[in-house]
Design an enzyme around this catalytic site. Structure first.
Site, PDB file in Angstrom:
ATOM      1  CB  VAL A  22       5.259 -14.971  42.389  1.00  0.00           C
ATOM      2  CG1 VAL A  22       3.441 -14.569  41.459  1.00  0.00           C
ATOM      3  CG2 VAL A  22       3.308 -15.454  43.079  1.00  0.00           C
ATOM      4  CG  ASP A  40       7.598  -4.476  46.006  1.00  0.00           C
ATOM      5  OD1 ASP A  40       7.410  -5.919  46.199  1.00  0.00           O
ATOM      6  OD2 ASP A  40       7.111  -4.290  47.137  1.00  0.00           O
ATOM      7  CB  THR A  90      -4.488 -11.866  46.781  1.00  0.00           C
ATOM      8  OG1 THR A  90      -4.764 -13.317  46.445  1.00  0.00           O
ATOM      9  CG2 THR A  90      -4.677 -10.641  46.636  1.00  0.00           C
ATOM     10  CB  THR A 125      -5.570 -16.240  44.739  1.00  0.00           C
ATOM     11  OG1 THR A 125      -3.642 -16.923  44.133  1.00  0.00           O
ATOM     12  CG2 THR A 125      -6.142 -17.144  44.735  1.00  0.00           C
ATOM     13  CB  CYS A 265      -1.265 -21.557  47.526  1.00  0.00           C
ATOM     14  SG  CYS A 265      -0.309 -19.994  47.045  1.00  0.00           S
ATOM     15  NE  ARG A 336       4.081 -14.649  51.499  1.00  0.00           N
ATOM     16  CZ  ARG A 336       3.579 -14.961  50.431  1.00  0.00           C
ATOM     17  NH1 ARG A 336       2.961 -13.579  50.140  1.00  0.00           N
ATOM     18  NH2 ARG A 336       4.548 -15.693  49.773  1.00  0.00           N
TER      19      ARG A 336
END
Length: 439
Positions: A22, A40, A90, A125, A265, A336
Site C-alpha cells: 500500500v 520503513d 493491521t 484498516t 483485507c 500474508r
C-alpha cells in the site's frame, strides 16, 4: 493551514510510513508531484528500494529506480515532513482479534517526531474509533502537542488491490476524512494530486473507518455464499461454475465465484468489524458466519483431495500431491494470510507433505512465515494429484502435455487434477480419462 501550497512549492515534504503493498505505490505516486520521504523500519527493504528493486511487484523495478522518493529507516527524518501518511499493516491475532501493534508503533514513531502545524493521515484498516480513541492520544502523549490545535489528523482507507494492474491507486475513488473541516479540505487537496478518479469526503473519521471494513465484509459475505453453494453442489454432483455461468446471465447477478479468501483485507477486515460490534454488545450473525465458511474452505478442498486419492485406489499416506500456488491471489508475491496453507495443514494430518510450487512467492518469506520450502516446477515429476490453487498466469497457460509430464506414469484415470480456480475445461479432461475436481 497552508501545507498543500507549501508541498507544491517544495517548502515542505510528505512522508509515507510503511512501504509495503500500500505505502510504496502511494509514495511513488506523490513523488511525481511533490517531495516524499519514504520510511520503513525494515532496513533490508529500504536497501532494496534504494537499489531499484521492488519486492512487492506492485509498481516494478523500473519505477522504483526512477522515483525521487527519499528512502530511509531513520525515524528522525520524519521531522522534515508536515504531512504524514500511515500505511502499516493491521493484521489479526491467532484468536481473530485485531492486532493494532503496527499502527500503535507507527503512531509512537510519528509522535516522537511530530512538529507543530502537521497533518497525520491513517490509511491502515481499523475498526471505527481507533484513529480518534487510540492513535490521537498516542500522538499527543509522544509529541506533547494537542490535536486540533497544534496538529490535525485524518483517515483515508487504502483501497489498493495487490497485483491488480487495472484498478490502480489513481483510478480508485479515495475516501478522505478529517478531525475538522479545515483538515478535511487540506487532506482532500493533497490526495487530489494523485487520485484521478476523484475524492469522496466522509462526514467523519469513524464513517471513513467503517466504510473500509464494511466494503470488504460485503465481499467476504458474497464469496461465502458462493462457497456454501459449492459445498452443497459438490454433494449434488453439480458443477458450481456451470450454475454460476447460468445465473450470471441475469442483469442483476453479482458475478461472485467460490474460492479461498485470504490476504490482508477481505480475510481480515470482517474480524475488525465483528470485534468492535461484540465489544458494544452485539454478536455478529451474518458477517461472522460468512467468515467461518470462508475460513473452512481450505479443509474442504483438502478433504476433496483425500477422497479423490481414495477413489483412485492410491495409498493416501504415500501419495505425492503437488500444490501450484501459495500466495493469497494470482500474479502477486504476497503470502500474508494465504488460505492455501489451510490445505497444506489439513493434508499434513493425513501424513501427506505436499510439494509446493510458486514462481511469485519469496522462498525465504514462505519458509519464515509457514515453514514450507518451495520447489521448482522444472523438477516436479511423478505427481499423483496436481492441485491448481492459485491462478498465476504461468499455471493458466499450461497445456495438457505440460500437465501430463508432471504426473506419474500410468492410466489417466489414476491422474488427479484438483482445479480450485476452475482454470480448465472439466469435460475435456474427463474425456481424456483424468480424474477431475473443481470447487
Amino acid at each position: 493551514m497552508n501545507i498543500f501550497n507549501d508541498l507544491l512549492e517544495g517548502k515542505e515534504n510528505i512522508s509515507v510510513i510503511g512501504l509495503g503493498y500500500v505505502g510504496m505505490p502511494i509514495a511513488v505516486a506523490f513523488a511525481k508531484k511533490i517531495n516524499v520521504i519514504g520510511f520503513d523500519l525494515n532496513e533490508q527493504k529500504i536497501e532494496m528500494y534504494k537499489s531499484g528493486v521492488d519486492p512487492t511487484n506492485e509498481i516494478g523495478n523500473k519505477a522504483i529506480s526512477e522515483t525521487t522518493v527519499s528512502f530511509t529507516s531513520d525515524e528522525t527524518r520524519l521531522k522534515d515532513s508536515k504531512f504524514h501518511v500511515v500505511a502499516v499493516p493491521t493484521p489479526i491475532n491467532s484468536d481473530k482479534t485485531p492486532n493494532l501493534s503496527p499502527v500503535i508503533g507507527a503512531s509512537k514513531i510519528i509522535g516522537r517526531n511530530l512538529t507543530k502545524g502537521s497533518i497525520v493521515v491513517y490509511e491502515s484498516t481499523v475498526y471505527p474509533g481507533v484513529t480518534e480513541d487510540i492513535c490521537i492520544p498516542i500522538l499527543e502523549k509522544e509529541s506533547g502537542l494537542k490535536c486540533g490545535i497544534d496538529f490535525k489528523v485524518g483517515y483515508s482507507p487504502e483501497r489498493i488491490n495487490p497485483g491488480d494492474k487495472v484498478h490502480t491507486l489513481d483510478s480508485i475513488i479515495k475516501i478522505v476524512s478529517g478531525v475538522d473541516s479545515e483538515s478535511l479540505d487540506e487532506i482532500s487537496k493533497v490526495y487530489e494530486l494523485v487520485i484521478e478518479a476523484g475524492i469522496h469526503k466522509a462526514s467523519s473519521i469513524k464513517v471513513a473507518e467503517a466504510a473500509k471494513v464494511v466494503e470488504n465484509s460485503q465481499r467476504d459475505i458474497n464469496i461465502a455464499f458462493m462457497n456454501e453453494l459449492a459445498m452443497v453442489f459438490d454433494r449434488m454432483d453439480i458443477n458450481t461454475n456451470d450454475v454460476v455461468a447460468a445465473m450470471n446471465t441475469k442483469w442483476n447477478a453479482l458475478g461472485f465465484h467460490p474460492g479461498l479468501v485470504g490476504g490482508h483485507c477481505i480475510g481480515v477486515d470482517p474480524y475488525y468489524f465483528v470485534y468492535e460490534a461484540e465489544r458494544l454488545g452485539y454478536h455478529s450473525q451474518i458477517v461472522l458466519s460468512g467468515r467461518k465458511i470462508n475460513d473452512n474452505m481450505g479443509e474442504f478442498i483438502a478433504d476433496a483431495i483425500i477422497k479423490k486419492l481414495i477413489t483412485t485406489n492410491k495409498v493416501v499416506k504415500n501419495a505425492k500431491v503437488a500444490i501450484l500456488g501459495v500466495t493469497f491471489k494470482e500474479n502477486c508475491p504476497d503470502t500474508r494470510n494465504s488460505k492455501v496453507i489451510d490445505i497444506v495443514d489439513r493434508l499434513n494430518e493425513y501424513e501427506i507433505n505436499p510439494v509446493i510450487v510458486d514462481p511469485y512467492a519469496d522462498q525465504k518469506e514462505a519458509y519464515n512465515e509457514y515453514g514450507i520450502e518451495l520447489a521448482d516446477i522444472n523438477n516436479l515429476t511423478d505427481v499423483d494429484c496436481l492441485v491448481f490453487a492459485v491462478a498465476h498466469n504461468e499455471f493458466k497457460s499450461m497445456d495438457l502435455d505440460e500437465i501430463d509430464n508432471l504426473m506419474k506414469e500410468g492410466p489417466n484415470q489414476e491422474k488427479i487434477i484438483v482445479d480450485v480456480k476452475s482454470l480448465f475445461n472439466q469435460k475435456e479432461l474427463e474425456n481424456l480419462g483424468y480424474t477431475y475436481w473443481s470447487l
